[in-house]
Design an enzyme around this catalytic site. Structure first.
Site, PDB file in Angstrom:
ATOM      1  N   TYR A   1     125.166 112.855  78.348  1.00  0.00           N
ATOM      2  CA  TYR A   1     124.727 113.972  79.032  1.00  0.00           C
ATOM      3  C   TYR A   1     123.263 113.865  79.527  1.00  0.00           C
ATOM      4  CZ  TYR A   1     128.630 116.242  76.900  1.00  0.00           C
ATOM      5  OH  TYR A   1     129.897 116.381  76.521  1.00  0.00           O
TER       6      TYR A   1
ATOM      7  N   ASN B   1     134.479 122.082  84.598  1.00  0.00           N
ATOM      8  CA  ASN B   1     135.125 120.975  85.564  1.00  0.00           C
ATOM      9  C   ASN B   1     136.319 121.546  86.057  1.00  0.00           C
ATOM     10  OD1 ASN B   1     135.868 118.872  87.071  1.00  0.00           O
ATOM     11  ND2 ASN B   1     135.847 117.396  85.520  1.00  0.00           N
TER      12      ASN B   1
ATOM     13  N   CYS C   1     134.940 114.110  83.539  1.00  0.00           N
ATOM     14  CA  CYS C   1     133.937 114.491  82.839  1.00  0.00           C
ATOM     15  C   CYS C   1     134.167 114.138  81.234  1.00  0.00           C
ATOM     16  CB  CYS C   1     133.798 116.184  82.688  1.00  0.00           C
ATOM     17  SG  CYS C   1     135.405 116.790  82.387  1.00  0.00           S
ATOM     18  N   HIS C   2     135.337 113.508  81.080  1.00  0.00           N
ATOM     19  CA  HIS C   2     135.697 112.816  79.838  1.00  0.00           C
ATOM     20  C   HIS C   2     134.790 111.736  79.228  1.00  0.00           C
ATOM     21  CE1 HIS C   2     138.269 110.865  82.575  1.00  0.00           C
ATOM     22  NE2 HIS C   2     138.276 109.722  81.694  1.00  0.00           N
TER      23      HIS C   2
ATOM     24  N   GLU D   1     141.439 104.351  78.438  1.00  0.00           N
ATOM     25  CA  GLU D   1     140.519 103.471  79.250  1.00  0.00           C
ATOM     26  C   GLU D   1     139.933 102.322  78.704  1.00  0.00           C
ATOM     27  OE1 GLU D   1     137.822 105.778  81.457  1.00  0.00           O
ATOM     28  OE2 GLU D   1     139.155 107.134  82.121  1.00  0.00           O
TER      29      GLU D   1
END
Lengths: 202, 164
Positions: A142, A165, A173-174, A200
């Site tokens: 963050y 979001n 945002c993940h 990912e």
């Protein structure tokens, strides 16, 4: 035959069944698109993180919503904030559907879709525009995102921006996690965040 | 600010009723066009619809106008005039051949057919029906009653058979 019976017979004589309506609905969506009155088009897709609502204006994708956000409530917010001229119209979401499908299948690392960021303003919007800089398979804290957005001390505000979001998954945002490496919260719930990050990482 | 619901919800809630009404007023062939034009026009105007409006009455009012447009544009099958089914022979003759209620409705004079569609299929009170057709609520009630009486005469047999 009573008048009530006759009214029932009338209803049977002039049906308006769901099957017929879906064809007419499709025609309506096409006509609304042609006449420029389809302010918001939406559809729902299945995904490894549950059903996702996709909504787009003429400008681009405006909303991706998790089931836990309550799709009906999300559509009502779109009606209030953008326009009540909203129809289920999958045609406008074809590109978004395809790219999300590729992403979830591991065949796409970045989205190439026009976005309509109108639901987000000010610093939150600034944060969203920087999030795609965190590449596929990477994460950022963050604090790092606050720096990216040009306000190094606005760490909490980054959290709020992520939590609100309007375009999760597409605007990643993940990929924002805590400085200690733990996952942190997620608007789609912790399971969804874990699923996306491990997808990912694969 | 508290919102107007998404137009999709309006279509889902009233699409079936409007289709019934279009079919009753225009017949099967032209109903689809009238339905589409009704909802496109309604969608255009929807943001300006007062929040407390009766949505179904509003849609039926639009459908009524679109049905007239569709009939005119088609330039055929002019809206049946009052004296066609009133000649008496048709009613008597149909008793023996129950036939099809939809067909019997199509033979009704315009106002009777519309009054029946708006009251019995759309469920609008006669005051609303009168607002669409013009004239008084009493006149709308009478038009529907006259039409129903004719349908009952021409359709009594078929009704009993199909509601066994």
């Amino acid at each position: 035959m009573t008048t009530d019976d006759l009214a029932g017979e009338l209803a049977r004589a002039f049906p308006g069944r769901a099957g017929e309506l879906s064809r007419l609905h499709e025609r309506l969506a096409a006509a609304a698109q042609r006449d420029g009155v389809l302010d918001v088009a939406y559809r729902t897709i299945d995904s490894p993180v549950g059903p996702l609502l996709l909504a787009a204006t003429e400008l681009g994708l405006i909303r991706v919503a998790y089931a836990c956000e309550d799709h009906d409530a999300v559509l009502q917010v779109l009606a209030d904030r953008i326009s009540p001229r909203i129809l289920s119209a999958p045609v406008r979401l074809e590109a978004a559907t395809r790219e999300l499908g590729e992403y979830f299948a591991g065949r796409r690392r970045r989205f190439d879709l026009p976005l309509d960021l109108r639901l987000s303003a000010g610093f939150r919007r600034a944060v969203l525009t920087h999030l795609p800089e965190i590449g596929f398979g990477h994460t950022a804290s963050y604090a790092a995102v606050a720096q990216l957005a040009g306000s190094p001390r606005a760490i909490r505000a980054v959290g709020t921006a992520c939590a609100t979001n309007p375009l999760p998954v597409v605007v990643p945002c993940h990929r924002v996690v805590r400085s200690d490496g733990s996952m942190g919260g997620y608007l789609g719930g912790p399971d969804a965040k874990r699923t996306l990050l491990s997808l990912e990482a694969a | 600010m508290a919102g107007k619901e998404p137009f999709e919800t309006v279509v889902a809630a009233h699409g079936g009723t409007v289709l019934r009404v279009c079919r009753a007023v225009l017949g099967l062939a032209d109903a689809d066009d009238a339905w589409s034009e009704t909802f496109v026009a309604a969608m255009k105007a929807y943001p300006d619809l007062p929040g407390d409006a009766n949505v179904e009455a509003w849609l039926v009012t639009i459908a009524h106008r679109k049905a007239i447009d569709v009939t005119r544009a088609a330039g055929r099958r002019a809206i049946p005039v009052a004296d066609v089914p009133d000649t008496g022979t048709a009613d008597g003759g149909r008793e023996d051949v129950p036939g099809d209620l939809a067909d019997a409705v199509s033979q009704l004079p315009d106002r009777q057919r519309q009054a029946i569609a708006y009251h019995y299929l759309a469920g609008l009170p006669y005051a609303e029906v009168a607002g669409i057709l013009g004239g008084s609520a009493e006149a709308a009630r009478r038009a529907a009653a006259d039409g129903i009486a004719k349908l009952r005469r021409s359709f009594a047999g078929a009704g009993e058979r199909s509601s066994r």
